[in-house]
Design a protein around this motif. Structure first.
Motif, PDB file in Angstrom:
ATOM      1  N   ALA A 316      29.988  42.643  20.402  1.00 51.40           N
ATOM      2  CA  ALA A 316      28.557  42.544  20.127  1.00 51.40           C
ATOM      3  C   ALA A 316      27.859  41.487  20.976  1.00 51.40           C
ATOM      4  CB  ALA A 316      28.330  42.261  18.640  1.00 51.40           C
ATOM      5  N   ALA A 317      28.391  40.275  21.020  1.00 52.37           N
ATOM      6  CA  ALA A 317      27.734  39.192  21.770  1.00 52.37           C
ATOM      7  C   ALA A 317      27.650  39.525  23.252  1.00 52.37           C
ATOM      8  CB  ALA A 317      28.483  37.876  21.557  1.00 52.37           C
ATOM      9  N   GLY A 318      28.706  40.133  23.788  1.00 51.87           N
ATOM     10  CA  GLY A 318      28.711  40.501  25.203  1.00 51.87           C
ATOM     11  C   GLY A 318      27.676  41.565  25.519  1.00 51.87           C
ATOM     12  N   ILE A 319      27.532  42.540  24.613  1.00 47.04           N
ATOM     13  CA  ILE A 319      26.536  43.604  24.815  1.00 47.04           C
ATOM     14  C   ILE A 319      25.134  43.010  24.838  1.00 47.04           C
ATOM     15  CG2 ILE A 319      25.491  45.680  23.811  1.00 47.04           C
ATOM     16  CD1 ILE A 319      28.267  46.258  22.547  1.00 47.04           C
ATOM     17  N   ILE A 320      24.839  42.177  23.842  1.00 52.32           N
ATOM     18  CA  ILE A 320      23.505  41.578  23.748  1.00 52.32           C
ATOM     19  C   ILE A 320      23.239  40.675  24.953  1.00 52.32           C
ATOM     20  CG2 ILE A 320      22.061  39.993  22.414  1.00 52.32           C
ATOM     21  CD1 ILE A 320      23.543  41.089  19.894  1.00 52.32           C
ATOM     22  N   GLY A 321      24.248  39.909  25.355  1.00 55.00           N
ATOM     23  CA  GLY A 321      24.085  39.028  26.513  1.00 55.00           C
ATOM     24  C   GLY A 321      23.798  39.793  27.790  1.00 55.00           C
ATOM     25  N   ALA A 322      24.375  40.990  27.923  1.00 54.40           N
ATOM     26  CA  ALA A 322      24.141  41.811  29.116  1.00 54.40           C
ATOM     27  C   ALA A 322      22.752  42.438  29.095  1.00 54.40           C
ATOM     28  CB  ALA A 322      25.202  42.906  29.219  1.00 54.40           C
ATOM     29  N   VAL A 323      22.292  42.832  27.914  1.00 54.62           N
ATOM     30  CA  VAL A 323      21.010  43.537  27.803  1.00 54.62           C
ATOM     31  C   VAL A 323      19.828  42.571  27.807  1.00 54.62           C
ATOM     32  CG1 VAL A 323      19.601  45.059  26.361  1.00 54.62           C
ATOM     33  CG2 VAL A 323      22.061  45.471  26.570  1.00 54.62           C
ATOM     34  N   VAL A 324      19.931  41.508  27.009  1.00 59.63           N
ATOM     35  CA  VAL A 324      18.788  40.607  26.805  1.00 59.63           C
ATOM     36  C   VAL A 324      18.795  39.499  27.856  1.00 59.63           C
ATOM     37  CG1 VAL A 324      17.541  39.159  25.152  1.00 59.63           C
ATOM     38  CG2 VAL A 324      18.829  41.138  24.341  1.00 59.63           C
ATOM     39  N   LYS A 325      18.273  39.820  29.036  1.00 54.47           N
ATOM     40  CA  LYS A 325      18.124  38.825  30.100  1.00 54.47           C
ATOM     41  C   LYS A 325      16.790  38.081  29.960  1.00 54.47           C
ATOM     42  CE  LYS A 325      21.848  39.719  32.699  1.00 54.47           C
ATOM     43  NZ  LYS A 325      22.485  40.807  31.999  1.00 54.47           N
ATOM     44  N   ASP A 326      15.768  38.817  29.571  1.00 52.21           N
ATOM     45  CA  ASP A 326      14.458  38.220  29.295  1.00 52.21           C
ATOM     46  C   ASP A 326      14.343  38.073  27.779  1.00 52.21           C
ATOM     47  OD1 ASP A 326      11.632  38.181  28.494  1.00 52.21           O
ATOM     48  OD2 ASP A 326      11.189  38.491  30.615  1.00 52.21           O
ATOM     49  N   PRO A 327      14.234  36.819  27.267  1.00 56.52           N
ATOM     50  CA  PRO A 327      14.272  36.610  25.818  1.00 56.52           C
ATOM     51  C   PRO A 327      13.111  37.222  25.050  1.00 56.52           C
ATOM     52  CG  PRO A 327      13.699  34.571  26.971  1.00 56.52           C
ATOM     53  CD  PRO A 327      14.106  35.566  28.017  1.00 56.52           C
ATOM     54  N   VAL A 328      12.037  37.587  25.739  1.00 56.88           N
ATOM     55  CA  VAL A 328      10.895  38.196  25.061  1.00 56.88           C
ATOM     56  C   VAL A 328      10.916  39.711  25.246  1.00 56.88           C
ATOM     57  CG1 VAL A 328       8.385  38.299  24.898  1.00 56.88           C
ATOM     58  CG2 VAL A 328       9.507  36.109  25.348  1.00 56.88           C
ATOM     59  N   GLN A 329      10.789  40.150  26.494  1.00 52.67           N
ATOM     60  CA  GLN A 329      10.700  41.585  26.775  1.00 52.67           C
ATOM     61  C   GLN A 329      11.975  42.328  26.386  1.00 52.67           C
ATOM     62  OE1 GLN A 329       9.703  42.508  30.889  1.00 52.67           O
ATOM     63  NE2 GLN A 329      10.682  44.493  30.740  1.00 52.67           N
ATOM     64  N   ASP A 330      13.123  41.824  26.819  1.00 48.35           N
ATOM     65  CA  ASP A 330      14.381  42.532  26.577  1.00 48.35           C
ATOM     66  C   ASP A 330      14.791  42.506  25.106  1.00 48.35           C
ATOM     67  OD1 ASP A 330      14.532  43.115  29.243  1.00 48.35           O
ATOM     68  OD2 ASP A 330      15.920  41.511  29.741  1.00 48.35           O
ATOM     69  N   LYS A 331      14.381  41.472  24.383  1.00 46.74           N
ATOM     70  CA  LYS A 331      14.699  41.413  22.955  1.00 46.74           C
ATOM     71  C   LYS A 331      14.038  42.562  22.202  1.00 46.74           C
ATOM     72  CE  LYS A 331      14.597  38.340  18.942  1.00 46.74           C
ATOM     73  NZ  LYS A 331      14.230  37.011  18.422  1.00 46.74           N
ATOM     74  N   ILE A 332      12.807  42.856  22.576  1.00 45.09           N
ATOM     75  CA  ILE A 332      12.080  43.971  21.946  1.00 45.09           C
ATOM     76  C   ILE A 332      12.762  45.295  22.284  1.00 45.09           C
ATOM     77  CG2 ILE A 332       9.893  45.248  21.944  1.00 45.09           C
ATOM     78  CD1 ILE A 332       8.525  42.523  22.546  1.00 45.09           C
ATOM     79  N   VAL A 333      13.133  45.452  23.552  1.00 41.43           N
ATOM     80  CA  VAL A 333      13.825  46.678  23.998  1.00 41.43           C
ATOM     81  C   VAL A 333      15.120  46.861  23.223  1.00 41.43           C
ATOM     82  CG1 VAL A 333      15.027  47.766  25.943  1.00 41.43           C
ATOM     83  CG2 VAL A 333      12.828  46.642  26.323  1.00 41.43           C
ATOM     84  N   TRP A 334      15.890  45.781  23.094  1.00 39.60           N
ATOM     85  CA  TRP A 334      17.187  45.865  22.426  1.00 39.60           C
ATOM     86  C   TRP A 334      17.022  46.186  20.935  1.00 39.60           C
ATOM     87  CZ3 TRP A 334      21.913  47.082  22.494  1.00 39.60           C
ATOM     88  CH2 TRP A 334      22.801  46.672  21.510  1.00 39.60           C
ATOM     89  N   GLN A 335      16.107  45.525  20.251  1.00 33.34           N
ATOM     90  CA  GLN A 335      15.917  45.757  18.817  1.00 33.34           C
ATOM     91  C   GLN A 335      15.485  47.196  18.548  1.00 33.34           C
ATOM     92  OE1 GLN A 335      13.179  42.565  17.866  1.00 33.34           O
ATOM     93  NE2 GLN A 335      14.834  41.220  17.174  1.00 33.34           N
ATOM     94  N   GLU A 336      14.616  47.709  19.418  1.00 29.67           N
ATOM     95  CA  GLU A 336      14.164  49.097  19.258  1.00 29.67           C
ATOM     96  C   GLU A 336      15.326  50.066  19.473  1.00 29.67           C
ATOM     97  OE1 GLU A 336      11.279  51.958  21.798  1.00 29.67           O
ATOM     98  OE2 GLU A 336      10.287  50.184  20.974  1.00 29.67           O
ATOM     99  N   TYR A 337      16.143  49.817  20.483  1.00 29.37           N
ATOM    100  CA  TYR A 337      17.304  50.679  20.751  1.00 29.37           C
ATOM    101  C   TYR A 337      18.292  50.620  19.587  1.00 29.37           C
ATOM    102  CZ  TYR A 337      21.551  52.441  23.029  1.00 29.37           C
ATOM    103  OH  TYR A 337      22.692  53.149  23.337  1.00 29.37           O
ATOM    104  N   LEU A 338      18.504  49.414  19.071  1.00 30.15           N
ATOM    105  CA  LEU A 338      19.450  49.225  17.975  1.00 30.15           C
ATOM    106  C   LEU A 338      19.026  50.028  16.738  1.00 30.15           C
ATOM    107  CD1 LEU A 338      22.027  47.509  17.445  1.00 30.15           C
ATOM    108  CD2 LEU A 338      20.543  45.773  16.445  1.00 30.15           C
TER     109      LEU A 338
END
Length: 360
Positions: A316-338
């Motif tokens: 889990a931590a590795g996946i999130i670390g790879a996806v969330v490079k931008d703490p604002v934009q990518d966090k939204i993308v990741w949460q929506e995908y999740l």
């Protein structure tokens, strides 16, 4: 003697290279260790006439490797171009190992790389004591490759300043390196050539001049075409990592690798694998190399902080670390995908819970 963390390609695959040389009956260009046909076999893999198995180093379009090898038989240099993580450096290393038996002649391109890193430098203590002499000269990997008729690798060419890049023009066109301080020059021996790599994410950083571009044949290395191809790449590289690091963990189940690759391919393309749901794309590239890193990190977690079996909470931590490079934009993308893609998949409940528990 300490165990080497990462052997050079010609050392790690010495047995394969030696077997290929023994079986090689095709014509070899001057100073080549293998014929072009055998060099491609080394890269793509295959079974030799005596039954010996050569493992694939590049999993993808064979024609691309044939073009790359054919280029190096000519007077043009080779530029491997593509997204980060598409195996440009990996292919460069193995090409040099197959052709020259030596992949260690490298110039690492950075914003601080000066002309002396490509042409030559000076031992200033000797220079002050003796003046400009051959003994005071410091040879670069490029100069050594020219003298020995070998391949030199230039990593991240577009990271190097344009004025420094142009130091290559005379070397590539005239096959000579003038040393005006000694009133002499180094002329390239047959077998010499250059393999450069460039990242298309760096486009516009230091564009190659038209004069330099003409001296390169460009081969674009794409991301893996199919899911199975990418899974195979990740599986093979992870197996190699486990062997070298001697991790006290079980080999990862193919199912876990498939899930990582699925996540990366969906986020990379902006659509789910079934083509039914469009999703936002993160700012990062989510390359195959990053997928390998995520699985390797998960294995380390499982080995030292788990029961030795790779599970969703190790990844889990590795996946999130790879996806969330931008703490604002990518966090939204990741949460929506999740929530919209991962959560509804019954067989992915463990990954969903593990990622949710991290609170990102």
């Amino acid at each position: 003697m300490a165990t080497i963390l990462r052997q050079h390609a010609e050392e790690l695959y010495a047995l394969e290279l030696e077997e290929l040389r023994k079986q090689d009956q095709d014509k070899r260009p001057a100073n080549w260790h293998l014929s072009p046909q055998s060099a491609v076999t080394y890269l793509i893999g295959g079974k030799l006439k005596n039954g010996f198995e050569v493992t694939p180093k590049y999993i993808g379009n064979k024609r691309l490797m044939e073009i790359a090898v054919a280029t190096l038989t000519t007077d043009r240099a080779l530029l491997l171009y593509g997204l980060p993580g598409t195996a440009k450096s990996w292919v460069s290393e193995h090409l040099a190992a197959a052709i020259s038996g030596d992949s260690t002649l490298i110039v690492q391109g950075t914003a601080g790389t000066g002309e002396e890193a490509i042409r030559y430098g000076w031992n200033y203590a000797r220079l002050l004591a003796e003046g400009p002499t051959e003994k005071a000269l410091v040879e670069t990997p490029v100069m050594r490759a020219m003298k020995d008729g070998k391949i030199v690798r230039i990593e991240e060419l577009t990271r190097i300043g344009a004025d420094v890049q142009d130091a290559l023009i005379t070397i590539l066109s005239e096959k000579s390196l003038p040393i005006p301080e000694l009133n002499t020059e180094v002329q390239a021996v047959r077998g010499f050539n250059v393999i450069a790599t460039a990242n298309n994410r760096d486009k516009g950083v230091n564009e190659l001049s038209s004069a330099l571009k003409r001296r390169f044949n460009t081969v674009i290395l794409p991301v893996p075409d199919s899911m199975d191809e990418e899974i195979d790449i990740v599986k093979r590289r992870v197996e190699s990592f486990e062997k070298i690091m001697e991790l006290p963990a079980e080999p990862p189940a193919l199912q876990e690798i498939r899930r990582i690759v699925t996540i990366f391919r969906e986020l990379r393309s902006g659509v789910t694998m079934d083509g039914k749901t469009k999703i936002k794309m993160p700012s990062g590239t989510l390359s195959t190399a990053e997928a390998i890193s995520v699985v390797n990190n998960g294995l380390a977690m499982a080995a030292y902080f788990g029961d030795g079996q790779l599970k969703a909470n190790d990844l889990a931590a590795g996946i999130i670390g790879a996806v969330v490079k931008d703490p604002v934009q990518d966090k939204i993308v990741w949460q929506e995908y999740l929530e919209t893609v991962v959560k509804p998949r019954d067989e992915w409940k463990d990954i969903y819970r593990a990622c949710r528990d991290l609170g990102i």
